[in-house]
Write a protein that holds these residues in place. Structure first.
Motif, PDB file in Angstrom:
ATOM      1  N   TYR A 146      41.128  38.590  36.686  1.00  0.00           N
ATOM      2  CA  TYR A 146      40.144  37.656  36.140  1.00  0.00           C
ATOM      3  C   TYR A 146      39.320  38.252  34.996  1.00  0.00           C
ATOM      4  O   TYR A 146      38.594  37.551  34.323  1.00  0.00           O
ATOM      5  N   ARG A 147      39.437  39.544  34.770  1.00  0.00           N
ATOM      6  CA  ARG A 147      38.622  40.214  33.754  1.00  0.00           C
ATOM      7  C   ARG A 147      38.909  39.645  32.362  1.00  0.00           C
ATOM      8  O   ARG A 147      40.065  39.525  31.953  1.00  0.00           O
ATOM      9  N   GLU A 148      37.857  39.291  31.639  1.00  0.00           N
ATOM     10  CA  GLU A 148      38.024  38.760  30.287  1.00  0.00           C
ATOM     11  C   GLU A 148      38.304  39.899  29.306  1.00  0.00           C
ATOM     12  O   GLU A 148      37.602  40.902  29.299  1.00  0.00           O
ATOM     13  N   ARG A 149      39.325  39.721  28.491  1.00  0.00           N
ATOM     14  CA  ARG A 149      39.628  40.661  27.417  1.00  0.00           C
ATOM     15  C   ARG A 149      39.210  39.983  26.116  1.00  0.00           C
ATOM     16  O   ARG A 149      39.732  38.925  25.766  1.00  0.00           O
ATOM     17  N   ILE A 150      38.246  40.590  25.458  1.00  0.00           N
ATOM     18  CA  ILE A 150      37.599  39.989  24.296  1.00  0.00           C
ATOM     19  C   ILE A 150      38.158  40.601  23.017  1.00  0.00           C
ATOM     20  O   ILE A 150      38.222  41.822  22.882  1.00  0.00           O
ATOM     21  N   GLU A 188      39.226  26.478  49.768  1.00  0.00           N
ATOM     22  CA  GLU A 188      40.597  26.877  49.473  1.00  0.00           C
ATOM     23  C   GLU A 188      40.673  27.498  48.079  1.00  0.00           C
ATOM     24  O   GLU A 188      40.025  27.036  47.142  1.00  0.00           O
ATOM     25  N   ALA A 189      41.477  28.540  47.953  1.00  0.00           N
ATOM     26  CA  ALA A 189      41.622  29.227  46.667  1.00  0.00           C
ATOM     27  C   ALA A 189      42.374  28.347  45.666  1.00  0.00           C
ATOM     28  O   ALA A 189      43.303  27.633  46.024  1.00  0.00           O
ATOM     29  N   VAL A 190      41.950  28.418  44.414  1.00  0.00           N
ATOM     30  CA  VAL A 190      42.598  27.713  43.312  1.00  0.00           C
ATOM     31  C   VAL A 190      43.250  28.770  42.426  1.00  0.00           C
ATOM     32  O   VAL A 190      42.592  29.722  42.007  1.00  0.00           O
ATOM     33  N   SER A 191      44.541  28.617  42.157  1.00  0.00           N
ATOM     34  CA  SER A 191      45.268  29.582  41.325  1.00  0.00           C
ATOM     35  C   SER A 191      45.099  29.244  39.849  1.00  0.00           C
ATOM     36  O   SER A 191      45.122  28.075  39.462  1.00  0.00           O
ATOM     37  N   HIS A 192      44.938  30.291  39.036  1.00  0.00           N
ATOM     38  CA  HIS A 192      44.805  30.146  37.588  1.00  0.00           C
ATOM     39  C   HIS A 192      45.873  31.005  36.925  1.00  0.00           C
ATOM     40  O   HIS A 192      46.027  32.176  37.262  1.00  0.00           O
ATOM     41  N   ARG A 193      46.591  30.417  35.985  1.00  0.00           N
ATOM     42  CA  ARG A 193      47.610  31.159  35.249  1.00  0.00           C
ATOM     43  C   ARG A 193      46.964  31.914  34.095  1.00  0.00           C
ATOM     44  O   ARG A 193      45.851  31.581  33.687  1.00  0.00           O
ATOM     45  N   PRO A 194      47.659  32.920  33.568  1.00  0.00           N
ATOM     46  CA  PRO A 194      47.109  33.620  32.400  1.00  0.00           C
ATOM     47  C   PRO A 194      46.841  32.623  31.269  1.00  0.00           C
ATOM     48  O   PRO A 194      47.638  31.704  31.043  1.00  0.00           O
ATOM     49  N   GLU A 195      45.716  32.778  30.609  1.00  0.00           N
ATOM     50  CA  GLU A 195      45.343  31.867  29.529  1.00  0.00           C
ATOM     51  C   GLU A 195      44.618  32.618  28.432  1.00  0.00           C
ATOM     52  O   GLU A 195      44.018  33.662  28.666  1.00  0.00           O
ATOM     53  N   TYR A 238      44.803  34.786  38.253  1.00  0.00           N
ATOM     54  CA  TYR A 238      43.830  35.071  39.307  1.00  0.00           C
ATOM     55  C   TYR A 238      43.626  33.820  40.150  1.00  0.00           C
ATOM     56  O   TYR A 238      44.102  32.738  39.810  1.00  0.00           O
ATOM     57  N   SER A 239      42.922  33.979  41.249  1.00  0.00           N
ATOM     58  CA  SER A 239      42.540  32.826  42.062  1.00  0.00           C
ATOM     59  C   SER A 239      41.031  32.848  42.244  1.00  0.00           C
ATOM     60  O   SER A 239      40.401  33.905  42.212  1.00  0.00           O
TER      61      SER A 239
END
Length: 102
Positions: free
Chosen positions: A33-37, A70-77, A61-62
């Motif tokens: 989940y870490r943001e890469r700036i 309930e966990a929600v899955s997030h794809r790389p974006e 990440y979720s």
């Protein structure tokens, strides 16, 4: 974060509220989940505010709004974060921001 933001920055408040509610410390975030700036692009506007944008990438990440939800899955974006900074007492504070999906 909010200490460095204008009180009227609604998206700053929404972002900060999300981070307080959903974070790794309370197991609300798991994964990359870490943001890469990226390198910011800045421009001084005619109103005296500084505007700009920066690329933000996150991995897979979720997230969970609460410990019981309930966990929600997030794809790389990849996003572009657009922002405006305003001068206050000799320093720049966040005046407004928004994320735009790429």
């Amino acid at each position: 974060m909010l200490a460095e933001s204008d009180p009227g920055c609604r998206r700053c408040r929404l972002y900060a509220d999300f981070v307080v509610r959903t974070n790794a410390r309370n197991n609300g975030l798991v994964g990359d989940y870490r943001e890469r700036i990226g390198e910011p692009k800045l421009k001084l506007g005619t109103t005296g505010r500084l505007g700009g944008s920066v690329t933000v990438a996150v991995g897979a990440y979720s997230s969970k709004a609460t410990g019981d939800s309930e966990a929600v899955s997030h794809r790389p974006e990849t996003f572009v974060r657009q922002f405006a900074l305003s001068p206050v007492a000799g320093r720049w504070i966040m005046y407004e921001m928004k994320l735009i999906r790429q």
